[in-house]
Design a protein around this motif. Structure first.
Motif, PDB file in Angstrom:
ATOM      1  N   PRO A 117       1.041  -0.757  -0.235  1.00  0.00           N
ATOM      2  CA  PRO A 117       0.265  -0.275   0.122  1.00  0.00           C
ATOM      3  C   PRO A 117       0.755   0.924  -0.270  1.00  0.00           C
ATOM      4  N   PHE A 118       1.766   0.927   0.727  1.00  0.00           N
ATOM      5  CA  PHE A 118       2.974   2.395   0.402  1.00  0.00           C
ATOM      6  C   PHE A 118       3.544   2.757  -0.996  1.00  0.00           C
ATOM      7  N   ILE A 119       3.428   1.953  -2.189  1.00  0.00           N
ATOM      8  CA  ILE A 119       3.760   2.299  -3.309  1.00  0.00           C
ATOM      9  C   ILE A 119       2.859   3.024  -3.449  1.00  0.00           C
ATOM     10  N   PHE A 120       1.602   3.040  -3.807  1.00  0.00           N
ATOM     11  CA  PHE A 120       0.292   4.093  -4.257  1.00  0.00           C
ATOM     12  C   PHE A 120       0.145   4.989  -3.083  1.00  0.00           C
ATOM     13  N   ALA A 121       0.728   4.626  -1.690  1.00  0.00           N
ATOM     14  CA  ALA A 121      -0.067   6.516  -0.988  1.00  0.00           C
ATOM     15  C   ALA A 121       1.588   7.154  -1.253  1.00  0.00           C
ATOM     16  N   PHE A 122       2.350   6.527  -1.421  1.00  0.00           N
ATOM     17  CA  PHE A 122       4.045   7.157  -1.566  1.00  0.00           C
ATOM     18  C   PHE A 122       3.620   8.490  -3.251  1.00  0.00           C
ATOM     19  N   TYR A 123       3.537   7.391  -4.312  1.00  0.00           N
ATOM     20  CA  TYR A 123       3.108   7.873  -5.220  1.00  0.00           C
ATOM     21  C   TYR A 123       1.994   8.813  -5.628  1.00  0.00           C
ATOM     22  N   LYS A 124       0.807   9.054  -4.783  1.00  0.00           N
ATOM     23  CA  LYS A 124       0.177   9.560  -5.093  1.00  0.00           C
ATOM     24  C   LYS A 124       0.734  11.113  -4.606  1.00  0.00           C
ATOM     25  N   GLN A 125       0.991  10.926  -3.418  1.00  0.00           N
ATOM     26  CA  GLN A 125       1.542  11.929  -2.432  1.00  0.00           C
ATOM     27  C   GLN A 125       2.441  12.740  -3.659  1.00  0.00           C
ATOM     28  N   GLY A 126       3.212  12.107  -4.845  1.00  0.00           N
ATOM     29  CA  GLY A 126       4.336  12.924  -5.211  1.00  0.00           C
ATOM     30  C   GLY A 126       5.419  12.364  -4.718  1.00  0.00           C
ATOM     31  N   ARG A 127       5.625  11.643  -3.756  1.00  0.00           N
ATOM     32  CA  ARG A 127       7.180  11.076  -3.314  1.00  0.00           C
ATOM     33  C   ARG A 127       7.471   9.897  -4.182  1.00  0.00           C
ATOM     34  N   TYR A 128       7.977  10.038  -5.272  1.00  0.00           N
ATOM     35  CA  TYR A 128       8.480   9.458  -6.436  1.00  0.00           C
ATOM     36  C   TYR A 128       9.767   8.546  -5.559  1.00  0.00           C
ATOM     37  N   ALA A 129      10.684   8.808  -5.441  1.00  0.00           N
ATOM     38  CA  ALA A 129      11.736   7.773  -5.239  1.00  0.00           C
ATOM     39  C   ALA A 129      11.241   6.977  -4.086  1.00  0.00           C
ATOM     40  N   ALA A 130      10.155   7.477  -2.784  1.00  0.00           N
ATOM     41  CA  ALA A 130       9.898   6.402  -1.907  1.00  0.00           C
ATOM     42  C   ALA A 130       9.100   5.325  -2.067  1.00  0.00           C
ATOM     43  N   ALA A 131       8.208   5.635  -3.396  1.00  0.00           N
ATOM     44  CA  ALA A 131       7.208   4.819  -4.113  1.00  0.00           C
ATOM     45  C   ALA A 131       8.577   3.346  -4.944  1.00  0.00           C
ATOM     46  N   LEU A 132       9.120   4.043  -5.935  1.00  0.00           N
ATOM     47  CA  LEU A 132       9.975   3.545  -6.759  1.00  0.00           C
ATOM     48  C   LEU A 132      10.984   2.372  -5.472  1.00  0.00           C
ATOM     49  N   LEU A 166      -5.006  -7.221   1.301  1.00  0.00           N
ATOM     50  CA  LEU A 166      -4.907  -5.980   0.738  1.00  0.00           C
ATOM     51  C   LEU A 166      -5.573  -6.005  -0.197  1.00  0.00           C
ATOM     52  N   ALA A 167      -6.594  -6.410  -0.647  1.00  0.00           N
ATOM     53  CA  ALA A 167      -7.550  -5.865  -1.903  1.00  0.00           C
ATOM     54  C   ALA A 167      -8.993  -5.369  -1.062  1.00  0.00           C
ATOM     55  N   PHE A 168      -8.846  -5.527  -0.484  1.00  0.00           N
ATOM     56  CA  PHE A 168     -10.537  -5.630   0.663  1.00  0.00           C
ATOM     57  C   PHE A 168     -10.253  -4.636   1.392  1.00  0.00           C
ATOM     58  N   VAL A 169      -9.256  -4.369   1.694  1.00  0.00           N
ATOM     59  CA  VAL A 169      -8.831  -3.088   2.679  1.00  0.00           C
ATOM     60  C   VAL A 169      -8.702  -1.523   2.365  1.00  0.00           C
ATOM     61  N   HIS A 170      -7.651  -1.374   1.253  1.00  0.00           N
ATOM     62  CA  HIS A 170      -6.829  -0.251   0.292  1.00  0.00           C
ATOM     63  C   HIS A 170      -7.150   0.136  -1.470  1.00  0.00           C
ATOM     64  N   LEU A 171      -8.231  -1.195  -1.635  1.00  0.00           N
ATOM     65  CA  LEU A 171      -8.412  -0.784  -2.908  1.00  0.00           C
ATOM     66  C   LEU A 171     -10.150  -0.649  -3.431  1.00  0.00           C
ATOM     67  N   ASP A 172     -10.353  -0.339  -4.690  1.00  0.00           N
ATOM     68  CA  ASP A 172     -11.120   0.076  -4.723  1.00  0.00           C
ATOM     69  C   ASP A 172     -12.101  -1.119  -5.760  1.00  0.00           C
ATOM     70  N   ARG A 173     -12.585  -1.720  -6.495  1.00  0.00           N
ATOM     71  CA  ARG A 173     -13.404  -2.099  -7.081  1.00  0.00           C
ATOM     72  C   ARG A 173     -12.627  -2.053  -8.422  1.00  0.00           C
ATOM     73  N   ARG A 174     -12.307  -0.998  -9.176  1.00  0.00           N
ATOM     74  CA  ARG A 174     -11.055  -1.050 -10.308  1.00  0.00           C
ATOM     75  C   ARG A 174      -9.868  -1.516 -10.380  1.00  0.00           C
ATOM     76  N   ALA A 175      -9.162  -1.071  -8.561  1.00  0.00           N
ATOM     77  CA  ALA A 175      -7.610  -1.219  -8.464  1.00  0.00           C
ATOM     78  C   ALA A 175      -7.842  -2.356  -8.113  1.00  0.00           C
ATOM     79  N   THR A 176      -8.847  -3.421  -7.675  1.00  0.00           N
ATOM     80  CA  THR A 176      -8.765  -4.953  -7.355  1.00  0.00           C
ATOM     81  C   THR A 176      -8.575  -5.031  -8.412  1.00  0.00           C
TER      82      THR A 176
END
Length: 447
Positions: free
Chosen positions: A189-204, A237-247
């Protein structure tokens, strides 16, 4: 007293006051760091973990004057503590009706005793602001182990000990898979969270670690039970953090990745194909991993049927297998104290009463991590992984997996209790507790 003497006395009093304050604040920090070090050592050494927890208990003894006894007693009555303690109590009194030597009864109690640490961890880490250090320490330690696993896979002569599976620097592949799978899913989940925050190095960075853990389990070494609990963790992971499309996208990616790994990983193909070979061996009374489990489960069900209410007593499993092996050959002559299933391990020793306590504990811990946030996410993963992997192993009673459970539930639960206390929902900390002074002092950043 002269003026110089009064000045010396004043300075001495100030020094003593500062020293006492520093010592008072340092005590909880020492206890906290011992648990962090134990989490760091867990993937590497059982002895180091036991020693560090021994020192931690000693440090808690020194902190006893700061304990809020009423709050601690209220915590003990909470289901998150009540059911683990009920299981420990059952194991304790179960020694009374076990028809084996007392040394074996005590050996049977030892794997359950670690659950006594849960209430202490919950209370203690409800008072420390930086509980996340424990999880970070465990992740860093597993990352180093993963790197070393790749190294010894390519260069087996660099392994720290001989006779281990390829790609397993220390301990065994079952423990290693349990650790790597937990880190892999917890980080996703941190990959998605960091990417949304613009913290691309952390997401990578998180993505690289996730792929590293996954590739290690797919191409180097993994437990076959991981084929069951990893998909379940991904579903969580899908149940807690993702919507249907992301799942849908996640599982489409997982299917493509699994197919790619299947066609490119001879190791994984061999591990799965071994099921059929080992089952044929079982039918021919030849010992192999799959056959052993089937034999252990079949006999354990028979032992449970002989004493269904309260079982045969603490530590009785090995004695029962020894009796059943008399005059037998091949698989039927196998002797074990571990039936490789948590429910059966409890059922043989404490019957239906034990099973009820075990599942009540799992249910209470699952329900305690229903909310949002990091603590609930990690706590939920730890409980689900232990529950599912315990279908094929007695992981609550095993050292590494058992302490992963105790640490995960204890630290994550403590973080939740701290959040509840700050919102007024949990009065577990007195105003003059040194851990409040240490954690909330000016200059300390909040996580």
């Amino acid at each position: 007293m002269t003026e110089a003497g009064r000045r010396v006395s004043t300075v001495s009093n100030w020094v003593a006051l500062v020293a006492s304050k520093f010592s008072r604040a340092a005590l909880p920090l020492e206890a906290n760091l011992l648990v962090v070090l134990a989490a760091v050592a867990l993937p590497w050494s059982t002895s180091a973990v036991a020693i560090l927890f021994g020192f931690w208990l000693l440090s808690l003894v020194r902190l006893l004057p700061t304990f809020d006894c009423r709050a601690f007693l209220r915590l003990l009555a909470d289901p998150i503590c009540l059911w683990p303690l009920a299981l420990v109590f059952l194991a304790l009194v179960g020694m009374l009706w076990a028809d084996i030597p007392w040394q074996e009864r005590l050996q049977g109690f030892s794997p359950v005793a670690k659950l006594l640490a849960l209430p202490l961890l919950l209370y203690h880490f409800s008072l420390w602001q930086r509980s996340i250090w424990v999880f970070v320490g465990f992740l860093v330690s597993c990352t180093i182990l993963m790197g070393l696993s790749w190294i010894v896979w390519f260069a087996p002569e660099l392994a720290l000990a001989s006779g281990r599976s390829p790609g397993v620097p220390v301990k065994n592949y079952i423990d290693q898979s349990q650790e790597f799978a937990l880190c892999m899913v917890a980080l996703t989940p941190f990959i998605f969270a960091f990417y949304k925050q613009g913290r691309y190095a952390a997401a990578l960075g998180c993505a690289v670690l996730v792929l590293g853990f996954f590739a290690n389990m797919a191409f180097v070494v993994s437990a076959r039970a991981a084929l069951i609990y990893v998909p379940v963790l991904l579903a969580v992971l899908a149940f807690v953090h993702l919507d249907r499309r992301a799942t849908a996208l996640l599982f489409a990616g997982v299917v493509v990745l699994a197919a790619t790994v299947w066609f490119t990983s001879p190791y994984l193909q061999g591990r799965i194909a071994a099921f059929a070979v080992e089952y044929r061996d079982y039918q021919q009374n030849i010992a192999a991993s799959t056959g052993r489990r089937l034999e252990y489960w079949q006999k354990s069900l028979g032992f449970f049927a002989d004493a269904p209410l309260i079982g045969h007593g603490t530590g009785s499993t090995r004695h029962l297998f020894e009796q059943a092996a008399v005059g037998q050959t091949g698989l039927a002559a196998e002797i074990t104290k571990n039936p490789h299933n948590q429910t059966l391990s409890v059922a043989v020793q404490w019957g239906i009463v034990g099973i009820a306590a075990l599942y009540a504990m799992w249910a209470a811990h699952l329900l305690s991590f229903r909310g949002q946030g990091l603590a609930n996410w990690i706590g939920l993963l730890v409980v689900v992984q232990n529950l599912v992997s315990s279908l094929f192993n007695a992981h609550l009673f095993d050292f590494v997996e058992g302490w992963m459970y105790v640490l995960g539930v204890g630290i994550a639960g403590g973080m939740n209790l701290r959040a509840q206390r700050r919102s007024g929902g949990y009065q577990g900390l007195s105003a003059d507790d040194p851990r409040t002074d240490c954690a909330d002092a000016p200059g300390h950043s909040r996580l």
